[in-house]
Design a protein around this motif. Structure first.
Motif, PDB file in Angstrom:
ATOM      1  N   ALA A   9       0.770  -1.406  -0.103  1.00  0.00           N
ATOM      2  CA  ALA A   9       0.059   0.000   0.107  1.00  0.00           C
ATOM      3  C   ALA A   9       0.886   1.261  -0.096  1.00  0.00           C
ATOM      4  N   GLY A  10       1.977   1.217   0.051  1.00  0.00           N
ATOM      5  CA  GLY A  10       3.074   2.204   0.078  1.00  0.00           C
ATOM      6  C   GLY A  10       3.042   2.987   1.307  1.00  0.00           C
ATOM      7  N   LEU A  11       2.671   2.286   2.585  1.00  0.00           N
ATOM      8  CA  LEU A  11       2.992   2.830   3.911  1.00  0.00           C
ATOM      9  C   LEU A  11       4.046   2.531   4.725  1.00  0.00           C
ATOM     10  N   PHE A  12       4.625   1.461   3.979  1.00  0.00           N
ATOM     11  CA  PHE A  12       5.990   0.978   4.709  1.00  0.00           C
ATOM     12  C   PHE A  12       7.097   0.690   3.652  1.00  0.00           C
ATOM     13  N   ARG A  13       8.190   1.069   3.751  1.00  0.00           N
ATOM     14  CA  ARG A  13       9.260   0.840   2.827  1.00  0.00           C
ATOM     15  C   ARG A  13      10.230   0.289   3.672  1.00  0.00           C
ATOM     16  N   PRO A  14      10.583  -1.091   3.496  1.00  0.00           N
ATOM     17  CA  PRO A  14      11.796  -1.830   4.029  1.00  0.00           C
ATOM     18  C   PRO A  14      13.180  -1.411   3.546  1.00  0.00           C
ATOM     19  N   LEU A  15      14.100  -1.797   4.161  1.00  0.00           N
ATOM     20  CA  LEU A  15      15.587  -1.607   3.502  1.00  0.00           C
ATOM     21  C   LEU A  15      15.783  -2.321   2.354  1.00  0.00           C
ATOM     22  N   VAL A  16      16.249  -1.852   1.421  1.00  0.00           N
ATOM     23  CA  VAL A  16      16.645  -2.538   0.074  1.00  0.00           C
ATOM     24  C   VAL A  16      18.133  -2.624   0.017  1.00  0.00           C
ATOM     25  N   THR A  17      18.618  -3.912  -0.046  1.00  0.00           N
ATOM     26  CA  THR A  17      20.065  -3.916  -0.302  1.00  0.00           C
ATOM     27  C   THR A  17      20.449  -4.251  -1.522  1.00  0.00           C
ATOM     28  N   GLU A  18      21.689  -4.276  -1.955  1.00  0.00           N
ATOM     29  CA  GLU A  18      22.158  -4.866  -3.494  1.00  0.00           C
ATOM     30  C   GLU A  18      22.876  -6.228  -2.980  1.00  0.00           C
ATOM     31  N   VAL A  19      22.452  -7.194  -3.720  1.00  0.00           N
ATOM     32  CA  VAL A  19      23.005  -8.691  -3.624  1.00  0.00           C
ATOM     33  C   VAL A  19      24.299  -8.939  -4.682  1.00  0.00           C
TER      34      VAL A  19
END
Length: 172
Positions: A101-111
């Motif tokens: 829904a766009g209310l929460f944005r988790p941490l994104v890491t590069e693999v």
């Protein structure tokens, strides 16, 4: 303060004797899932092997099965463990729905690897995409189904162990 702790511990012991272990296990697993989501979105998690919260979750479901079988409560050990697993997974489901829904944005890491992949992890979900990760909605019902099966299997094993302990103590 010690009186409150003493009363709380006595209440937990009474519920365990009555066979109603699953609400306590569910609350513990729910808290563990929340902590795992917070940790995974603060510090990039290790990629390989089970994380501590996965081990704690499995141990909690096993103990739920053992205690439910030993106390001969109203629920079977598999049902009790599955209910605890389902409630324990709810923060993950809420986080996935909030992310969609766009209310929460988790941490994104590069693999690291030959192909560029971005990865996001919650507690039990690991999503890897070549572009910005977006959670597919199928993860919520699929995750719920897998958690219930996981709870049934581990609860069944715990129930067998609890029945063996109870039978051995009755035979002594």
């Amino acid at each position: 303060m010690l009186t409150i702790l003493d009363v709380a511990l006595r209440r937990v012991a009474e519920r365990a004797k009555a066979g109603d272990v699953w609400p306590m296990a569910a609350a513990s697993l729910c808290a563990c899932t929340c902590v795992a989501i917070v940790i995974n979105n603060t510090i990039p998690a290790a990629r390989n092997g089970p994380a501590w919260w996965e081990i704690v979750s499995a141990c909690g479901l096993f103990v739920t099965g053992v205690l439910t079988a030993r106390s001969a409560g109203r629920f079977s050990p598999t049902t009790a463990a599955a209910k605890a697993a389902l409630v324990g997974y709810l923060p993950e489901a809420v986080a996935l729905l909030s992310w969609k829904a766009g209310l929460f944005r988790p941490l994104v890491t590069e693999v690291a690897g030959p192909n560029r992949l971005l990865e996001s992890r919650l507690a039990f979900s690991r999503i890897s995409f070549p572009t910005t990760p977006e959670p597919p909605l199928v993860l919520v019902p699929l995750g719920l189904a897998l958690v219930i099966v996981h709870g049934f299997v581990i609860g069944y094993a715990g129930g067998l162990f609890g029945d063996a302990v109870r039978a051995r103590r009755a035979g002594c």
